[in-house]
Design a protein around this motif. Structure first.
Motif, PDB file in Angstrom:
ATOM      1  N   LEU A  63      76.773  43.223  89.707  1.00 50.81           N
ATOM      2  CA  LEU A  63      77.178  44.018  90.856  1.00 50.81           C
ATOM      3  C   LEU A  63      75.987  44.843  91.359  1.00 50.81           C
ATOM      4  CD1 LEU A  63      79.951  44.429  92.293  1.00 50.81           C
ATOM      5  CD2 LEU A  63      80.205  46.509  90.922  1.00 50.81           C
ATOM      6  N   ASN A 121      73.832  46.254  95.361  1.00 50.31           N
ATOM      7  CA  ASN A 121      74.022  46.536  96.784  1.00 50.31           C
ATOM      8  C   ASN A 121      72.814  46.136  97.609  1.00 50.31           C
ATOM      9  OD1 ASN A 121      72.192  48.530  96.080  1.00 50.31           O
ATOM     10  ND2 ASN A 121      73.311  50.196  97.053  1.00 50.31           N
ATOM     11  N   ILE A 128      83.131  35.315  93.355  1.00 45.97           N
ATOM     12  CA  ILE A 128      82.545  36.415  94.109  1.00 45.97           C
ATOM     13  C   ILE A 128      83.457  37.634  94.014  1.00 45.97           C
ATOM     14  CG2 ILE A 128      81.794  37.221  96.377  1.00 45.97           C
ATOM     15  CD1 ILE A 128      81.307  34.342  97.135  1.00 45.97           C
ATOM     16  N   SER A 145      83.412  41.661  95.537  1.00 49.44           N
ATOM     17  CA  SER A 145      82.643  42.567  96.383  1.00 49.44           C
ATOM     18  C   SER A 145      83.452  43.808  96.742  1.00 49.44           C
ATOM     19  CB  SER A 145      82.195  41.847  97.657  1.00 49.44           C
ATOM     20  OG  SER A 145      83.304  41.451  98.438  1.00 49.44           O
ATOM     21  N   ASP A 205      83.196  47.762  99.188  1.00 49.89           N
ATOM     22  CA  ASP A 205      82.552  48.662 100.141  1.00 49.89           C
ATOM     23  C   ASP A 205      82.880  50.094  99.731  1.00 49.89           C
ATOM     24  OD1 ASP A 205      81.359  46.801 101.856  1.00 49.89           O
ATOM     25  OD2 ASP A 205      83.209  46.539 102.995  1.00 49.89           O
ATOM     26  N   LEU A 233      77.315  40.017 105.174  1.00 51.38           N
ATOM     27  CA  LEU A 233      77.516  41.355 104.644  1.00 51.38           C
ATOM     28  C   LEU A 233      76.765  42.332 105.536  1.00 51.38           C
ATOM     29  CD1 LEU A 233      76.802  40.655 100.854  1.00 51.38           C
ATOM     30  CD2 LEU A 233      78.934  40.366 102.122  1.00 51.38           C
ATOM     31  N   GLY A 252      81.596  43.851 102.169  1.00 50.86           N
ATOM     32  CA  GLY A 252      81.363  43.636 100.747  1.00 50.86           C
ATOM     33  C   GLY A 252      79.910  43.796 100.366  1.00 50.86           C
ATOM     34  N   ASN A 253      79.259  44.855 100.880  1.00 51.41           N
ATOM     35  CA  ASN A 253      77.834  45.065 100.648  1.00 51.41           C
ATOM     36  C   ASN A 253      77.491  45.206  99.170  1.00 51.41           C
ATOM     37  OD1 ASN A 253      75.252  46.867 100.484  1.00 51.41           O
ATOM     38  ND2 ASN A 253      75.234  46.002 102.556  1.00 51.41           N
ATOM     39  N   HIS A 281      78.206  43.648  95.660  1.00 48.78           N
ATOM     40  CA  HIS A 281      78.856  42.415  95.229  1.00 48.78           C
ATOM     41  C   HIS A 281      78.201  41.819  93.987  1.00 48.78           C
ATOM     42  CE1 HIS A 281      76.019  40.325  98.355  1.00 48.78           C
ATOM     43  NE2 HIS A 281      75.380  40.760  97.290  1.00 48.78           N
ATOM     44  N   SER A 282      78.934  40.902  93.354  1.00 50.50           N
ATOM     45  CA  SER A 282      78.422  40.171  92.194  1.00 50.50           C
ATOM     46  C   SER A 282      78.792  38.703  92.340  1.00 50.50           C
ATOM     47  CB  SER A 282      79.001  40.737  90.893  1.00 50.50           C
ATOM     48  OG  SER A 282      80.407  40.546  90.845  1.00 50.50           O
TER      49      SER A 282
END
Length: 249
Positions: free
Chosen positions: A103, A105, A122, A124, A126, A165, A171-172, A174-175
Motif C-alpha cells: 500500500l 500513494n 487491487i 485502493s 482515498d 488515479l 484510489g490514489n 493502493h496495493s
C-alpha cells in the motif's frame, strides 16, 4: 507509427510539469494506452505464459509455480521513458505470482495503469477528512493514523481497460498482489520528485483507535485508519532489460 511511439507523442502533447493539461488530453492518453498490447513492448512470450498459468498460491502468498515455499522473485521494472522536462514517466512493472506492491500513494500525481497480461488483486483508498482533529497522544506526527475510504477491493484480469488515479481521488493509495505472472504499464504525471514534495509513502492499517470523527455520510465500515510505515524487506524492485522500443526525446 508503432503504438509505443504514438503513446509517447500523445503524452508529450498532453502533460505539463504539473500534470495533464486538460481532461480531453488525459482521455487521449488513456485511449492510446488502451491500445497497447504485450507484443508492443516485447512481452508477448511472458503474456503467453500468464495465459496458460496453472500454478497455485497459498494463503500467505509464498507458494510458487513449483509448489515450494519460497519468497517470490523480485519485481522487475522496465523503464520505457522519462521526460527531461519532468512532466511524465513511463514504465512497466513485471510481477511474478504472489508478489506484492505494498500500500503506497502518489501525492500530487495522476497515474494511468494498464494491466497488459495476467490477474492481480487491487485494493485502493482515498483520504477522507475528519470533523475533529486526531489527538497526537503517542508517537511522532508522521506516525499518526488517518482515515481512508475504500475505493476498490477486487480482482482484475487482462485484457481490460486503463484505470486512472487522480491526486485526491480514484484510489490514489493502493496495493497490488499478483495472482498469476502479470505486467502493469504505468504512466505517472508528474513523476515522483522529493524536491517537489512528491515522495512515495507506504502505509499499513493502524492498530490504534483514533478520536477523529468521520464526516457525515461516510460509512465507518468502508473506512480504514492508515499509518505510515516502512515497506517490508521482502519488497524488492529491480530494473530489468526492456525489450521494446526505447522512447527518447
Amino acid at each position: 507509427m508503432p503504438r509505443v511511439k504514438r503513446l509517447y507523442e500523445v503524452c508529450k502533447a498532453s502533460f505539463s510539469n504539473s500534470g495533464p493539461i486538460s481532461v480531453e488530453a488525459l482521455e487521449n492518453v488513456r485511449s492510446c494506452l488502451d491500445d497497447i498490447k504485450p507484443s508492443d513492448v516485447g512481452l508477448e512470450k511472458e503474456a503467453q505464459i500468464a495465459r496458460g498459468w496453472k500454478g497455485a498460491t497459498n494463503s500467505n502468498g509464498r507458494r510458487g509455480h513449483s509448489g515450494s515455499n519460497q519468497c517470490p522473485p523480485p519485481i522487475k521494472y522496465l523503464h520505457v521513458h522519462e521526460c527531461e522536462s519532468f512532466s511524465n514517466e513511463i514504465g512497466i512493472f513485471c510481477m511474478p505470482p504472489s508478489s506484492v506492491i505494498p500500500l503506497h500513494n502518489h501525492p500530487g500525481m495522476t497515474v494511468l495503469s494498464k494491466l497488459l497480461y495476467g490477474t492481480m488483486l487491487i485494493k485502493s483508498f482515498d483520504w477522507v477528512g475528519t470533523e475533529e482533529p486526531i489527538d497526537p497522544s503517542e508517537g511522532l506526527c508522521h506516525l499518526f493514523s488517518r482515515p481512508a475510504k475504500l475505493v476498490r477491493d477486487n480482482q482484475m484480469t487482462a485484457p481490460c481497460g486503463t484505470t486512472i488515479l487522480y491526486p485526491t481521488s480514484g484510489g490514489n493509495i493502493h496495493s497490488f498482489k499478483a495472482i498469476t505472472p502479470c505486467a502493469l504499464f504505468d504512466i505517472l504525471s508528474p513523476p515522483y520528485s522529493s524536491n517537489d514534495g512528491r515522495d512515495c509513502t507506504y502505509f499499513k492499517k493502524s492498530r490504534k483507535s483514533s478520536s477523529g470523527v468521520l464526516p457525515s455520510g461516510i460509512d465507518a465500515s468502508e473506512v480504514a485508519w492508515l499509518e505510515e510505515c516502512q515497506p517490508p524487506e521482502s519488497f524488492v524492485v529491480q530494473r530489468g532489460p526492456y525489450k521494446g522500443q526505447i522512447v527518447k526525446n
